[in-house]
Design a protein around this motif. Structure first.
Motif, PDB file in Angstrom:
ATOM      1  N   GLN A 276      -0.922  33.775  20.716  1.00 53.25           N
ATOM      2  CA  GLN A 276      -1.279  35.135  21.124  1.00 53.25           C
ATOM      3  C   GLN A 276      -1.079  35.341  22.621  1.00 53.25           C
ATOM      4  O   GLN A 276      -0.671  36.415  23.062  1.00 53.25           O
ATOM      5  CB  GLN A 276      -2.726  35.434  20.712  1.00 53.25           C
ATOM      6  CG  GLN A 276      -2.888  35.607  19.207  1.00 53.25           C
ATOM      7  CD  GLN A 276      -4.338  35.760  18.786  1.00 53.25           C
ATOM      8  OE1 GLN A 276      -5.245  35.250  19.454  1.00 53.25           O
ATOM      9  NE2 GLN A 276      -4.576  36.454  17.676  1.00 53.25           N
TER      10      GLN A 276
ATOM     11  N   ILE B   4      -4.901  28.185   7.658  1.00 53.83           N
ATOM     12  CA  ILE B   4      -6.353  28.122   7.861  1.00 53.83           C
ATOM     13  C   ILE B   4      -7.098  28.614   6.624  1.00 53.83           C
ATOM     14  O   ILE B   4      -8.117  28.033   6.213  1.00 53.83           O
ATOM     15  CB  ILE B   4      -6.765  28.943   9.100  1.00 53.83           C
ATOM     16  CG1 ILE B   4      -6.227  28.281  10.368  1.00 53.83           C
ATOM     17  CG2 ILE B   4      -8.291  29.080   9.185  1.00 53.83           C
ATOM     18  CD1 ILE B   4      -6.461  29.095  11.627  1.00 53.83           C
ATOM     19  N   SER B   5      -6.570  29.675   6.019  1.00 51.67           N
ATOM     20  CA  SER B   5      -7.251  30.247   4.849  1.00 51.67           C
ATOM     21  C   SER B   5      -7.285  29.284   3.678  1.00 51.67           C
ATOM     22  O   SER B   5      -8.107  29.421   2.768  1.00 51.67           O
ATOM     23  CB  SER B   5      -6.564  31.550   4.432  1.00 51.67           C
ATOM     24  OG  SER B   5      -5.253  31.294   3.936  1.00 51.67           O
TER      25      SER B   5
ATOM     26  N   ILE C 163      -3.242  29.357  17.335  1.00 54.32           N
ATOM     27  CA  ILE C 163      -3.168  30.818  17.252  1.00 54.32           C
ATOM     28  C   ILE C 163      -3.472  31.445  18.611  1.00 54.32           C
ATOM     29  O   ILE C 163      -2.793  32.375  19.054  1.00 54.32           O
ATOM     30  CB  ILE C 163      -4.122  31.361  16.175  1.00 54.32           C
ATOM     31  CG1 ILE C 163      -3.606  30.994  14.786  1.00 54.32           C
ATOM     32  CG2 ILE C 163      -4.281  32.872  16.301  1.00 54.32           C
ATOM     33  CD1 ILE C 163      -4.524  31.414  13.658  1.00 54.32           C
ATOM     34  N   ALA C 164      -4.486  30.925  19.289  1.00 52.97           N
ATOM     35  CA  ALA C 164      -4.845  31.456  20.609  1.00 52.97           C
ATOM     36  C   ALA C 164      -3.687  31.290  21.594  1.00 52.97           C
ATOM     37  O   ALA C 164      -3.383  32.200  22.385  1.00 52.97           O
ATOM     38  CB  ALA C 164      -6.091  30.750  21.133  1.00 52.97           C
TER      39      ALA C 164
ATOM     40  N   GLN D 166      -6.689  27.061  14.953  1.00 50.17           N
ATOM     41  CA  GLN D 166      -7.195  28.237  15.668  1.00 50.17           C
ATOM     42  C   GLN D 166      -6.793  28.197  17.148  1.00 50.17           C
ATOM     43  O   GLN D 166      -6.498  29.232  17.749  1.00 50.17           O
ATOM     44  CB  GLN D 166      -8.715  28.316  15.523  1.00 50.17           C
ATOM     45  CG  GLN D 166      -9.153  28.766  14.132  1.00 50.17           C
ATOM     46  CD  GLN D 166     -10.648  28.603  13.897  1.00 50.17           C
ATOM     47  OE1 GLN D 166     -11.333  27.905  14.663  1.00 50.17           O
ATOM     48  NE2 GLN D 166     -11.159  29.221  12.840  1.00 50.17           N
TER      49      GLN D 166
ATOM     50  N   THR E  72       0.185  30.376  10.464  1.00 48.22           N
ATOM     51  CA  THR E  72      -0.964  29.530  10.829  1.00 48.22           C
ATOM     52  C   THR E  72      -2.246  30.059  10.210  1.00 48.22           C
ATOM     53  O   THR E  72      -3.095  29.278   9.741  1.00 48.22           O
ATOM     54  CB  THR E  72      -1.106  29.459  12.366  1.00 48.22           C
ATOM     55  OG1 THR E  72       0.144  29.063  12.940  1.00 48.22           O
ATOM     56  CG2 THR E  72      -2.167  28.446  12.768  1.00 48.22           C
ATOM     57  N   ARG E  73      -2.421  31.351  10.186  1.00 45.40           N
ATOM     58  CA  ARG E  73      -3.609  31.935   9.556  1.00 45.40           C
ATOM     59  C   ARG E  73      -3.639  31.657   8.054  1.00 45.40           C
ATOM     60  O   ARG E  73      -4.708  31.441   7.472  1.00 45.40           O
ATOM     61  CB  ARG E  73      -3.641  33.441   9.818  1.00 45.40           C
ATOM     62  CG  ARG E  73      -4.106  33.789  11.227  1.00 45.40           C
ATOM     63  CD  ARG E  73      -4.037  35.264  11.499  1.00 45.40           C
ATOM     64  NE  ARG E  73      -4.599  35.577  12.814  1.00 45.40           N
ATOM     65  CZ  ARG E  73      -4.408  36.721  13.468  1.00 45.40           C
ATOM     66  NH1 ARG E  73      -3.638  37.671  12.910  1.00 45.40           N
ATOM     67  NH2 ARG E  73      -4.968  36.913  14.648  1.00 45.40           N
TER      68      ARG E  73
ATOM     69  N   ARG F   1      -9.072  23.044  11.114  1.00 53.38           N
ATOM     70  CA  ARG F   1      -9.183  24.475  11.398  1.00 53.38           C
ATOM     71  C   ARG F   1      -9.260  24.734  12.912  1.00 53.38           C
ATOM     72  O   ARG F   1      -8.679  25.699  13.417  1.00 53.38           O
ATOM     73  CB  ARG F   1     -10.436  25.044  10.712  1.00 53.38           C
ATOM     74  CG  ARG F   1     -10.350  25.070   9.189  1.00 53.38           C
ATOM     75  CD  ARG F   1     -11.688  25.521   8.603  1.00 53.38           C
ATOM     76  NE  ARG F   1     -11.948  26.925   8.930  1.00 53.38           N
ATOM     77  CZ  ARG F   1     -11.616  27.952   8.153  1.00 53.38           C
ATOM     78  NH1 ARG F   1     -11.011  27.738   6.991  1.00 53.38           N
ATOM     79  NH2 ARG F   1     -11.897  29.181   8.515  1.00 53.38           N
ATOM     80  N   VAL F   2      -9.970  23.849  13.622  1.00 56.85           N
ATOM     81  CA  VAL F   2     -10.124  24.025  15.066  1.00 56.85           C
ATOM     82  C   VAL F   2      -8.770  23.934  15.765  1.00 56.85           C
ATOM     83  O   VAL F   2      -8.444  24.740  16.648  1.00 56.85           O
ATOM     84  CB  VAL F   2     -11.103  22.976  15.632  1.00 56.85           C
ATOM     85  CG1 VAL F   2     -11.190  23.101  17.153  1.00 56.85           C
ATOM     86  CG2 VAL F   2     -12.470  23.123  14.996  1.00 56.85           C
TER      87      VAL F   2
END
Length: 203
Positions: A185, A164-165, A181-182, A178, A160-161, A174-175
């Motif tokens: 985690q 985004i990159s 990802i949260a 992100q 996922t990162r 991107r939102v």
């Protein structure tokens, strides 16, 4: 050869039995005695079993079908019990630690796809040791599943990162990524695809 009847026939049988008396005694008395002696000298064998539960499948989009933890295949996970990665961890769970290859031959696993339970059994000459081995492999399977689950989540986070990159700073996607990802985690604390020990083995 003439036939013998009556007393003559009986005497012939008696003579035959007398002639082979030692062999008959050996078969009637000796064989059971030898069998008894062999059984008496055998060490008793004890069996103990632990019960574990598979909680879902590993949420990892990069996982492949040959990873049983990724698919939640109960039967395939049970077969992992006697593999080197699992028996190595099991050996480390013993007190004192032992070489996993030395105890893996004493364990077996049976899976119940209906309930999602796996029964892990171990045999040994001592009931306490049989229980310790069964519990060591149950813990090892749980550790292996947890590691696979965490690795799967971390792989998703990395993917996922990377996504985004590659997006422009103004891209609204991107939102969303992100937020994913949260969520991932947070799931690291209690990942799916893990194994819980429902009932530890007892001597």
């Amino acid at each position: 050869m003439p036939e013998f009847t009556g007393h003559r026939d009986i005497r012939a049988y008696i003579r035959t039995i007398w002639r082979w008396k030692l062999l008959i005694v050996l078969l009637v008395v000796g064989a059971p005695a030898i069998a008894y002696a062999l059984e008496r000298n055998k060490l008793p064998t004890y069996e103990a079993s632990a019960l574990v539960s598979v909680n879902g499948a590993v949420a990892n989009s990069s996982s492949t079908a040959d990873n049983p933890f990724a698919t939640g295949n109960i039967a395939a996970i049970a077969r992992l019990l006697t593999t080197t990665p699992v028996d190595t961890v099991a050996g480390q769970q013993m007190k004192p630690p032992v070489n996993g290859a030395a105890i893996v031959g004493d364990v077996s696993a049976s899976a119940d796809p209906t309930t999602g339970f796996i029964s892990i059994s171990a045999v040994a000459a001592h009931p306490g040791y049989a229980a310790e081995v069964a519990n060591a492999f149950a813990q090892a399977l749980s550790i292996k599943a947890h590691t696979e689950a965490v690795d799967g989540i971390e792989a998703q986070i990395r993917q996922t990162r990377t996504q985004i990159s590659r997006l422009a700073p103004s891209n609204v996607e991107r939102v969303t990524l992100q937020a994913q990802i949260a969520t991932l985690q947070q799931s690291l604390g209690s990942p799916t695809g893990t194994i819980s020990v429902l009932q530890a083995a007892e001597p």
